[in-house]
Scaffold this active site. Structure first.
Site, PDB file in Angstrom:
ATOM      1  N   GLY A  37      -4.419 -13.774   1.628  1.00 33.47           N
ATOM      2  CA  GLY A  37      -4.587 -12.326   1.634  1.00 33.47           C
ATOM      3  C   GLY A  37      -5.843 -11.913   0.903  1.00 33.47           C
ATOM      4  O   GLY A  37      -6.611 -12.756   0.440  1.00 33.47           O
ATOM      5  N   ASP A  94      -1.673  -0.543 -10.405  1.00 34.36           N
ATOM      6  CA  ASP A  94      -1.772  -0.420  -8.947  1.00 34.36           C
ATOM      7  C   ASP A  94      -0.495  -0.906  -8.262  1.00 34.36           C
ATOM      8  O   ASP A  94      -0.516  -1.858  -7.494  1.00 34.36           O
ATOM      9  CB  ASP A  94      -2.981  -1.216  -8.466  1.00 34.36           C
ATOM     10  CG  ASP A  94      -3.440  -0.787  -7.076  1.00 34.36           C
ATOM     11  OD1 ASP A  94      -2.874   0.191  -6.544  1.00 34.36           O
ATOM     12  OD2 ASP A  94      -4.342  -1.431  -6.532  1.00 34.36           O
TER      13      ASP A  94
END
Lengths: 312, 245
Positions: free
Chosen positions: A30, A141
C-alpha cells in the site's frame, strides 16, 4: 512528495546502507502520505517495509514506533525492527521495517461479515486509544485506510503512525472527513478529544459509508446519525464525541458498551418487525443449527465406531 | 536552541507568469533574505501546462521551499501540508548548520546514522512546534483563477486553524496580484486569526497578465518593511493562549 518515483517490483533486492540487512521485495502492500509499503522477505522472515524519500517524515515515524516499543503492556502499533537507508539508482531513500500484519481492510471486512461488527471494532479501538493517550500520544490521522482487521479473532489494529503526535502539539497529519478542524468543531491540538472525534467519524463511515462532506455542514452530519437505525442507537455517545465532550477514551468506551448492551437486548424481541438485521441474524442462527447438526452426527459416528471397535 | 521566526511566502497560482522578471530569480533572492518560497499550482480537471509545472518547481527550488500541484478540491489539505513541510525543511537546514558547527563541515543530515537522525528529528519537531511563523500568502487572482477563489479562501482559514493549534506564535497576511497600480497589493494585513477574507476577494479577477516575479518582489518588500518596523516597535501581536477544553 515524490513518492511516485519509488517503484520496487517483486524480486528487487534492497540492501541497507547502515545495517547491511538484505530484503527481497515480495509485493506492494500500500501507500501512505509519506511513503510506499512493501512486503519483503528478510533473514528473519517476511516483514513490512516502509520506504519514502522525505527522510524527515520516515524518521519521525520511526521515533513514534520506538516510543511505542518502550510503552508498557501490549504493543501499541506494529513492532519496529530496523531503520536504515537504501541507495536506488543514485538516490538515497530512508526506510524502516516493521512487523507484517496480515489483515483485511476494515470496510471490506464489514461488507463481507456484516455491519454488526462495527460497534465491536469501535470499542476495541477506544481501548487502544486509551492506552495510546495514557502514553502521552494522539493518533492523529485516524481513518479506515489506516486501520485493518486481523483475524482469529477479528481485531481492529492501526498500522500507519504518520499522524501520531505528542499531546499538546499540533496534529501532524489528518484527513479532512475525520478532522474536527475541517468540520469547524475544534482546533488541531493533539489531545484525546481530537482522536475521539475521528473515532466517531470512523464509526459513522463504517455504518453509513462516506457519502457526504464537511461542506454539507454539521447539521446534516447529525441528521445522518439520527436517521440511520444503526447509528441512532449510539447517538448520545457519538454526539458527545463530535462535540469534544469526552475527556478520555475510556469514558466513551463505557458509554458505547452500555449503548451496545441496550441495543442488543432491545433488538431480540423486535426481530420480526425490522427488515434488515433480523434476516442476517436468522441466517446466522441457521448456520449455528448446521454446525450443531454436524457436531451431533460426528459424535454419533464416533460412538458407532467405538462400539464396532468394542464388538470386534 | 531557538529557531527564531520562520518566514514563508506561499504562492497560489494556476499558470505561467507572463510579465516582469523571472520569479525563480526573485525566489532565489528571497532565500538569501531567509524567506522561504512555497508554490501551489491549482488545476481544475485539466492538467497544468508543462511550462507552468516547470516554473512552479523552479520557483520553489530556488526559494528553498516546497511545491505541489493539486486539484482545487484538495487545496485546503495541501496548503496545510506544504506549509508544514516547508517549516520542517527550513528547520532541518537550521539544525544542519548547528550540526556542522558541532561535528564539522562535512556532516549533513544524510551522513547521520538513522539512530542519530532520530534524535535530531525530535529537536526539529520540537522547534517546529515552538517557532514563530509568518506566512505571506500571495494569490494569483487573474481571470482563470476566478472559480477557484472560494476554495482558496477556505484553504487559508483552514491553514489558520492549523497554525493556531501550535504553541508558537503565527501571523498570516494575504496579498493578491495583479493589482491596479502595482504588481501586487495587500488584501489582508498581518493577523493571527484569519476567519474570513474581505468580501471583495471573491469578486477579484483581472485581465490576462500574470506578473508573478514582480508580485514576489512586492511580497519580499512587505517582509522587509515589517522587519524594520519591528526593530522600532518591538514584537507586536498578542500571544495565542493555549486552549484546552
Amino acid at each position: 512528495m515524490k513518492n511516485a518515483s519509488i517503484n520496487l517490483t517483486p524480486g528487487d533486492v534492497v540492501r541497507g546502507k547502515w545495517h547491511q540487512g538484505v530484503y527481497r521485495v515480495m509485493r506492494r502492500l500500500g501507500e501512505g502520505a509519506t511513503g510506499v509499503v512493501y512486503l519483503v522477505e528478510s533473514a528473519e522472515g517476511p516483514v513490512a517495509m516502509k520506504i519514502g524519500n522525505a527522510a524527515a517524515s520516515i524518521t519521525s515515524e520511526v521515533n513514534v514506533l520506538q516510543h511505542f516499543s518502550k510503552a508498557p503492556g501490549d504493543q501499541l502499533g506494529p513492532a519496529l525492527y530496523v531503520s536504515d537507508d537504501v541507495n536506488i539508482q543514485g538516490e538515497t531513500y530512508a526506510f524502516y521495517t516493521m512487523e507484517y500484519m496480515d489483515g483485511a481492510p476494515v470496510l471490506s471486512f464489514l461488507e463481507a461479515r456484516g455491519r454488526e461488527w462495527a460497534p465491536i471494532f469501535l470499542v476495541q479501538l477506544l481501548g487502544d486509544l486509551d492506552r495510546l493517550h495514557q502514553a502521552g500520544w494522539v493518533f492523529g490521522d485516524l481513518k479506515p485506510d489506516n486501520l485493518m482487521i486481523t483475524e482469529r479473532p477479528p481485531r481492529i489494529r492501526w498500522f500507519d503512525v504518520g499522524g501520531t503526535t505528542l499531546q499538546g502539539r499540533a496534529v501532524k497529519e489528518f484527513t479532512e472527513f475525520y478532522d474536527r478542524g475541517t468540520w469547524g468543531l475544534g482546533d488541531r491540538k493533539a489531545e484525546p478529544a481530537y482522536d475521539l472525534f475521528a473515532a466517531a467519524m470512523v464509526f459513522i463511515h463504517m455504518i453509513n459509508g462516506e457519502r457526504f462532506t464537511h461542506r454539507d455542514g454539521v447539521e446534516l452530519l447529525e441528521r445522518k446519525i439520527f436517521s440511520h437505525p444503526r447509528l441512532r442507537v449510539y447517538q448520545p455517545a457519538l454526539k458527545r464525541a463530535l462535540h469534544g465532550k469526552y475527556r478520555d477514551a475510556q469514558m466513551m468506551r463505557k458509554d458505547m458498551m452500555a449503548l451496545y448492551a441496550k441495543a442488543t437486548s432491545k433488538e431480540a424481541p423486535s426481530r420480526k418487525t425490522t427488515t434488515h438485521t433480523p434476516r442476517k441474524q436468522r441466517r446466522k442462527k441457521g448456520g449455528k443449527l448446521v454446525d450443531a447438526a454436524l457436531g451431533g452426527s460426528f459424535l454419533l459416528l464416533a460412538s458407532v465406531l467405538y462400539w464396532i471397535g468394542q464388538v470386534m | 536552541m531557538n529557531a527564531g521566526t520562520l518566514r514563508q511566502v506561499l504562492l497560489i497560482t494556476d499558470g505561467c507568469s507572463n510579465q516582469g522578471e523571472d520569479p525563480a530569480a526573485v525566489a532565489a533572492l528571497a532565500r538569501e533574505e531567509q524567506v522561504t518560497v512555497n508554490v501551489i499550482g491549482v488545476i481544475e480537471q485539466d492538467a497544468i501546462s508543462s511550462n507552468g509545472e516547470k516554473e512552479i518547481e523552479a520557483i520553489a527550488a530556488s526559494g528553498g521551499g516546497v511545491s505541489q500541484i493539486v486539484y482545487t478540491k484538495q487545496l485546503a489539505q495541501t496548503v496545510q501540508m506544504v506549509t508544514r513541510q516547508a517549516m520542517t525543511q527550513t528547520l532541518q537546514g537550521v539544525v544542519n548548520k548547528e550540526l556542522q558547527q558541532i561535528l564539522g563541515e562535512d556532516t549533513a543530515w544524510e551522513d547521520l546514522s538513522p539512530e542519530r537522525r532520530g534524535e535530531v528529528m525530535e529537536v526539529v519537531d520540537e522547534l517546529g512546534e515552538q517557532a514563530d511563523v509568518e506566512v505571506l500568502v500571495l494569490v494569483d487572482t487573474s481571470a482563470s483563477m476566478r472559480t477557484k477563489l472560494p476554495r482558496v479562501e477556505e484553504a487559508l482559514t483552514d491553514l489558520s486553524v492549523s497554525l493556531q493549534s501550535r504553541s508558537g506564535r503565527h501571523e498570516i497576511a494575504v496579498h493578491i496580484f495583479p493589482a491596479k497600480r502595482k504588481a501586487a497589493e495587500p488584501l489582508l494585513n498581518w493577523t493571527s486569526e484569519l476567519n474570513r477574507l474581505p468580501a471583495t476577494f471573491q469578486r477579484m479577477s483581472s485581465g490576462g497578465v500574470t506578473p508573478t516575479g514582480p508580485a514576489l518582489n512586492e511580497a519580499l518588500a512587505a517582509f522587509r518593511s515589517r522587519r524594520s518596523k519591528r526593530r522600532y516597535l518591538g514584537r507586536g501581536g498578542g500571544e495565542v493562549e493555549e486552549r484546552i477544553d
